[in-house]
Write a protein that holds these residues in place. Structure first.
Motif, PDB file in Angstrom:
ATOM      1  N   ILE A 284       0.842  -1.207   0.000  1.00 54.93           N
ATOM      2  CA  ILE A 284       0.000   0.000   0.000  1.00 54.93           C
ATOM      3  C   ILE A 284       0.872   1.250   0.000  1.00 54.93           C
ATOM      4  O   ILE A 284       0.600   2.225  -0.707  1.00 54.93           O
ATOM      5  N   LEU A 285       1.929   1.227   0.815  1.00 53.65           N
ATOM      6  CA  LEU A 285       2.833   2.386   0.856  1.00 53.65           C
ATOM      7  C   LEU A 285       3.535   2.587  -0.481  1.00 53.65           C
ATOM      8  O   LEU A 285       3.684   3.726  -0.952  1.00 53.65           O
ATOM      9  N   LEU A 286       3.989   1.484  -1.084  1.00 56.50           N
ATOM     10  CA  LEU A 286       4.710   1.607  -2.365  1.00 56.50           C
ATOM     11  C   LEU A 286       3.793   2.131  -3.458  1.00 56.50           C
ATOM     12  O   LEU A 286       4.268   2.756  -4.418  1.00 56.50           O
ATOM     13  N   SER A 287       2.506   1.926  -3.323  1.00 58.14           N
ATOM     14  CA  SER A 287       1.566   2.420  -4.321  1.00 58.14           C
ATOM     15  C   SER A 287       1.366   3.923  -4.222  1.00 58.14           C
ATOM     16  O   SER A 287       0.816   4.517  -5.161  1.00 58.14           O
ATOM     17  N   ARG A 288       1.798   4.506  -3.109  1.00 58.90           N
ATOM     18  CA  ARG A 288       1.677   5.952  -2.947  1.00 58.90           C
ATOM     19  C   ARG A 288       2.788   6.668  -3.710  1.00 58.90           C
ATOM     20  O   ARG A 288       3.955   6.282  -3.657  1.00 58.90           O
ATOM     21  N   ASN A 289       2.423   7.703  -4.438  1.00 65.37           N
ATOM     22  CA  ASN A 289       3.406   8.423  -5.248  1.00 65.37           C
ATOM     23  C   ASN A 289       4.466   9.102  -4.405  1.00 65.37           C
ATOM     24  O   ASN A 289       5.642   9.170  -4.800  1.00 65.37           O
ATOM     25  N   ASP A 290       4.066   9.653  -3.221  1.00 67.87           N
ATOM     26  CA  ASP A 290       5.044  10.348  -2.390  1.00 67.87           C
ATOM     27  C   ASP A 290       6.090   9.379  -1.856  1.00 67.87           C
ATOM     28  O   ASP A 290       7.294   9.684  -1.823  1.00 67.87           O
ATOM     29  N   VAL A 291       5.654   8.190  -1.459  1.00 61.83           N
ATOM     30  CA  VAL A 291       6.610   7.219  -0.940  1.00 61.83           C
ATOM     31  C   VAL A 291       7.542   6.728  -2.056  1.00 61.83           C
ATOM     32  O   VAL A 291       8.762   6.621  -1.880  1.00 61.83           O
ATOM     33  N   GLU A 292       6.965   6.459  -3.216  1.00 61.38           N
ATOM     34  CA  GLU A 292       7.806   5.988  -4.318  1.00 61.38           C
ATOM     35  C   GLU A 292       8.809   7.054  -4.745  1.00 61.38           C
ATOM     36  O   GLU A 292       9.968   6.759  -5.044  1.00 61.38           O
ATOM     37  N   SER A 293       8.376   8.318  -4.753  1.00 60.21           N
ATOM     38  CA  SER A 293       9.299   9.390  -5.136  1.00 60.21           C
ATOM     39  C   SER A 293      10.440   9.510  -4.146  1.00 60.21           C
ATOM     40  O   SER A 293      11.605   9.704  -4.528  1.00 60.21           O
ATOM     41  N   LEU A 294      10.137   9.416  -2.854  1.00 59.14           N
ATOM     42  CA  LEU A 294      11.188   9.509  -1.846  1.00 59.14           C
ATOM     43  C   LEU A 294      12.146   8.320  -1.937  1.00 59.14           C
ATOM     44  O   LEU A 294      13.364   8.480  -1.760  1.00 59.14           O
ATOM     45  N   MET A 295      11.619   7.137  -2.235  1.00 58.60           N
ATOM     46  CA  MET A 295      12.495   5.968  -2.348  1.00 58.60           C
ATOM     47  C   MET A 295      13.418   6.081  -3.562  1.00 58.60           C
ATOM     48  O   MET A 295      14.546   5.574  -3.562  1.00 58.60           O
TER      49      MET A 295
END
Length: 1043
Positions: A747-758
């Motif tokens: 669910i977190l990886l599906s979030r754009n903000d989390v993916e951008s930070l990673m």
């Protein structure tokens, strides 16, 4: 002005010591040197001058100067003038003497004319009588020689001097037809013998021509190519022929009628004579052809050493004529000269049509015998080679009971006891021998190339003879009894009148028969029959889809459609060629290819394609311009149709079933149980690629292997591979979703903000080699901010429940193994693309399909690793959130860390050990490297939720951080310095609780940016027994942090 005068007088021979003369000349006015001198201006100038005497004196000085110059010139050229005068005098004397001699000669010639005129009539009578006597004597000599002609012809035939024999026969027949000799009874027997010898000569020539058409004669190119340093017999010298597979270009092949046979006959030439045996008529010798054998495009079927300007031995006994002169001058190999000689003999005998008819009857059975003999020779050579290899293996102590299956070979290559079980899932629709690089494919290609090489040589001879016969037939008039041959298919006869004149033989006919026999050969290799000629490709595909590709044995039931059908029914030659006709209707049997290629079937179409393609291209370059259209269709069209309608649909259906079986098997996405302790870089060294993906990779490589055999169908084959890989990618994503569905990390990886930070994390650099898009470069300060921001996002998920985490270690291992397997397959796809893209018709067509698909595989591989990283970070937060549920008021110094820390470190060690065989060290560092930052941030933020803590509690937290640091440092691939730096920050932060307030202010002043203001304030708010905090503590700290 002076420049012009110096140019006029520069050539005068004035000595150096009298240079004043030149100076004086330069002062003379240019008017004196004019071509038309006008004295009036000079007279007027003197009369009007004040100093007349001075002017006259000046003119006298100039006159004297000129006279001096003239004296110098005369002195210099005096000797030359005298010599010239003497020469002219001598010439004049010689002319005078010649005139006198001519006058005397004219008088003598006039007297001789008078003397000859008196005896002119008498001399004419004597001259005419001498001619008559000479003619009678010559006729008697010829009559005497004619009786010996049959024996001479037989001797010449025994010595293979066929042209001399024909030449003698024609001359003798012409002599016998002369007026005055027809009534001589003693010559009737000779005339009968010569008529019989005409038929014998015809069959002897035809036998030689047939043998050399198929490279079996003494002067054939194949026979001459066996002679390396030995000379080919000739009258004085000979040329050597080096056989080559390079064909003649149609641009360099020209037929020119430039020679006339002119034997020892009368000026009337050769009269037309009817054949006694009812054969074709005889029209006397005609024009011959000369072949222009120049090289084209740097390639030619003859070597420069094969050209001889001397008389070949087969013409050494013939009387000189224009044909022999043309043979001496012709730039042609010896075998071509011999073929021209044989055709010339047939033309002189008037047997062009009869010869063409017999040759037509023999083409198909002879071509069939040639192909069969080549197959037998190849079989014997292959048998001998296999025997030698077997003996060598036995001598080396290695024994084999047969072909080793591919999965067994892969097992033997693995190390450390790791077996490649994926190969067991690969149920290939073909045997190893039928694989693109299998023995059957290689044997079929080599066999066809050897056969086609032989047929090219034969076809070249047919082209030469066909052009010569066609040209001879244009000037020869056959009588009504001349046998003719007709085609069963008029489409293969572009010039019917010319074909009839040559007895049906032509280049088109030979080409059609060769292609027909080759097509039947291909049908035998492919086990194809014409029954399925009307089968539609879609119906064929649907029928194949209902078969089991594992147990299927492809045989003649697969069928094929013939691209063309040739018939060569020929009428018999009456009273002639009986010995040649006895094998003309031999039933066509098989070629015996099963002895060379035991495993035959539809999959051999790939190895057939390239030899046929090269064969038809060479034929097209060999054919004359008027037959150029014949090489563009036929055999190659048949192979192309077979590939499109049968082969390609069959391999698509069969391999698609294999892929479906590979990825749908229960063990396809099951991580290997007996994995090695250390990750292997290759499958042979224990790389734990998932069995399903390894099977798909093997299938994809095998399908792409067909590209090398069929480069023109690279796009279709790559499209099949792309379809298989897309289906595999869908199955991989389904397996990935089964492991992460409804989990917090996904669910977190599906979030754009989390993916951008990673993507901005420094650790993400270890994944940049696996993605096609470059990552953004960030500074150390920005990297620290990204880590804190991402950690804060994760901490906002608290409290984290265990059911939202992947607590099944097998799923984590599956994600790790799936990521590595996807990476392996993406690398394999790109590597195979780079190897096979050169064989495609369009270099831009393949990258668009496979390259983008490889990127999709890498994206999914990266998602698997990122999920693992988030999972480990969430797992750390799940354990670290226990800090907020207890008070660290300890009454005794504990020796062990807290239970949740022990549980976390134990879990980290266990998962690292389980994932180690399935993932690279760089990705292990990525997966476990994010734990330290999240744990450190969670520990620091946990202080804000604590009510009280004492000194022993601070020591306990420090002990927890040390235990976590040791657990993470135990991972070989992890960055220990980065872990220590982050967890040292935790210990430093909690040790601030032990400082007095004033000391705390000093620390904050020195380390203003080590912690945030909120974190510094949390140090003040927690209750620490024994620590005194003033009322204005927050204000004073704010003042320090404010500037």
């Amino acid at each position: 002005m002076s420049r012009g005068r110096r140019g006029i007088f520069d050539g005068l021979p004035i000595p150096v010591d009298k240079s004043y003369l030149k100076e004086g000349l330069s002062r003379i006015d240019e008017g004196w040197a004019a071509a038309r001198f006008d004295s009036l201006p000079h007279v007027v100038h003197i009369l009007t001058s004040k100093d007349r005497e001075g002017e006259i004196q000046f003119l006298k000085e100039q006159s004297d100067l000129i006279e001096d110059v003239v004296d110098e010139v005369v002195h210099a050229y005096h000797h030359g003038f005298n010599k010239a005068i003497q020469n002219y005098s001598q010439i004049l004397r010689l002319f005078s003497e010649s005139a006198d001699s001519i006058t005397g000669l004219k008088g003598e010639m006039a007297e001789a004319k008078k003397l000859l005129g008196r005896k002119n009539n008498h001399l004419g009578q004597l001259w005419y009588r001498s001619l008559t006597l000479r003619h009678v004597l010559s006729l008697l000599d010829q009559v005497e020689d004619v009786a010996k002609v049959p024996a001479r012809i037989e001797n010449l035939m025994a010595e293979k001097q066929l042209y001399a024999a024909v030449q003698l026969h024609v001359q003798s027949m012409v002599m016998l037809e002369r007026e005055g000799l027809q009534a001589v009874g003693a010559l009737q027997d000779v005339r009968s013998d010569l008529t019989k010898l005409r038929g014998v000569l015809f069959y002897k020539i035809l036998e030689e021509l047939h043998g050399h058409l198929y490279n079996n004669g003494e002067y054939s190119s194949v026979t001459l190519s066996m002679v390396d340093n030995e000379e080919v017999p000739a009258s004085t010298a000979a040329g050597r022929v080096v056989n080559s597979m390079q064909p003649l270009s149609r641009r360099t092949r020209s037929i020119k009628g430039d020679n006339h046979i002119d034997g020892l006959v009368t000026a009337d030439g050769f009269p037309k004579t009817s054949s006694v045996d009812g054969g074709s008529s005889f029209d006397g010798p005609d024009d011959d052809s000369s072949l222009d054998m120049r090289e084209s495009d740097g390639r030619t079927r003859k070597d420069s050493k094969s050209i001889s300007r001397e008389i070949p031995i087969f013409l050494s006994c013939a009387a000189p004529d224009e044909f022999i002169d043309s043979m001496i001058k012709a730039d042609a190999p010896l075998n071509v000269k011999y073929l021209r000689t044989l055709v010339q003999c047939l033309s002189m005998l008037g047997k062009i049509a009869a010869a063409g008819a017999v040759i037509c009857q023999r083409v198909r059975p002879t071509i069939h015998d040639v192909i069969t003999s080549k197959i037998k020779a190849y079989t014997e050579e292959a048998s001998k080679s296999s025997t030698d290899k077997a003996a060598k293996r036995n001598s080396d102590g290695s024994h084999s009971d047969g072909p080793i299956p591919r999965f067994q070979m892969l097992k033997q290559k693995t190390k450390n006891g790791a077996s490649v079980m994926a190969a067991q899932l690969v149920v290939s629709p073909i045997s190893p021998a039928m694989a693109p690089a299998g023995d059957a494919q290689r044997a079929a290609g080599q066999l066809l190339r050897s056969i086609f090489e032989c047929l090219l040589d034969i076809l070249e001879n047919h082209i030469i003879v066909g052009d010569l016969l066609e040209e001879k037939s244009t000037s020869e008039v056959d009588n009504i009894n001349t046998p003719h041959i007709t085609y069963g298919d008029p489409s293969w006869n572009p010039d019917s009148e010319s074909s009839q004149a040559t007895g049906g033989f032509s280049v088109a006919f030979s080409l059609s028969v060769v292609q027909s026999e080759c097509q039947q050969l291909l049908c035998e290799i492919l086990r194809a029959t014409p029954e399925a000629a009307t089968a539609d490709a879609a119906i064929q595909t649907a029928r194949l889809a209902n078969k089991d590709p594992v147990k299927e044995k492809r045989d003649g039931s697969e069928g094929l459609s013939f691209a063309f059908r040739i018939t060569d029914a020929a009428t018999s030659v009456p009273n002639e060629g009986q010995g040649w006709r006895r094998n003309s209707n031999v039933p066509q049997e098989g070629y015996g290819t099963a002895s060379v290629i035991p495993d035959q079937g539809i999959f051999l179409a790939a190895s057939v394609y390239r030899p046929v393609f090269e064969f038809m291209n060479k034929i097209g370059s060999m054919l004359p311009q008027k037959y150029s259209q014949l090489g563009s269709d036929g055999l190659l069209a048949f192979v192309n149709n077979f590939l499109k309608e049968h082969f390609l649909p069959a391999i698509f259906v069969d391999y698609r079933k294999c892929v479906q079986q590979a990825i749908s098997s229960p063990a396809a996405f099951r991580p290997r149980v007996n994995a090695t302790l250390v990750y292997g870089s290759s499958v042979e060294h224990g790389r734990p690629v998932l069995q399903g993906l390894l099977a798909v990779d093997i299938i994809a490589k095998e399908v792409l292997g067909w590209v090398q055999l069929m480069p023109n169908y690279a796009i279709e084959l790559v499209e099949y591979v792309r379809t298989f890989l897309e289906r595999t990618h869908e199955r991989c994503r389904a397996s990935y979703m089964e492991a992460v569905l409804e989990k917090q990390s996904y669910i977190l990886l599906s979030r754009n903000d989390v993916e951008s930070l990673m993507r901005l994390e420094p650790a993400n650099i270890s994944l940049q080699n696996s993605t096609s898009q470059p990552e953004n470069n960030v500074t150390d300060a920005e990297a620290a901010e990204v880590e804190i921001e991402l950690s804060d996002l994760l901490l906002e998920m608290c409290p984290i429940k265990q059911e939202n985490l992947i607590h099944d270690d097998q799923k984590l291992i599956l994600l790790a193994s799936l990521s590595d397997s996807l990476e392996y397959l993406a690398d394999s796809v790109e590597r195979n693309h780079s190897q096979h893209s050169q064989h495609s018709r369009s270099s831009n067509a393949i990258p668009k399909g496979l390259a983008s698909l490889a990127n999709e595989y890498r994206r999914l591989a990266i998602d698997c690793v990122r999920v693992l990283r988030l999972e480990m970070q969430l797992e750390a937060i799940y354990h670290m959130q226990e800090m907020t549920k207890r008070e660290y008021i300890e009454d005794q110094d504990a020796e062990d860390p807290d239970d949740f820390i022990i549980s976390l470190t134990t879990q980290i060690a266990r998962r690292d050990e389980e994932m180690a065989p399935y993932i690279t060290e760089s990705k292990r560092n990525y997966v476990f490297g994010g734990i330290s930052s999240v744990a450190a941030n969670a520990s620091i933020k946990a202080l804000a939720q604590m009510k009280s803590i004492n000194l022993l509690g601070v020591q306990q937290i420090c002990r927890n951080s040390v235990a976590l640091e040791q657990a993470l440092a135990a991972i070989p691939s992890i960055d220990s310095e980065a872990v220590q730096q982050r967890l040292d920050r935790v210990r430093t932060f909690y040790e601030l609780l032990n400082l007095p307030f004033e000391s705390l202010l000093g620390f904050i002043a020195e380390h203003e940016y080590l912690f945030s203001a909120k974190e510094y304030f949390s140090v003040l708010k927690v209750n620490v027994p024994g620590r005194e905090i003033p009322m204005d503590a927050e204000r004073r700290i704010s003042q320090i942090l404010g500037h």
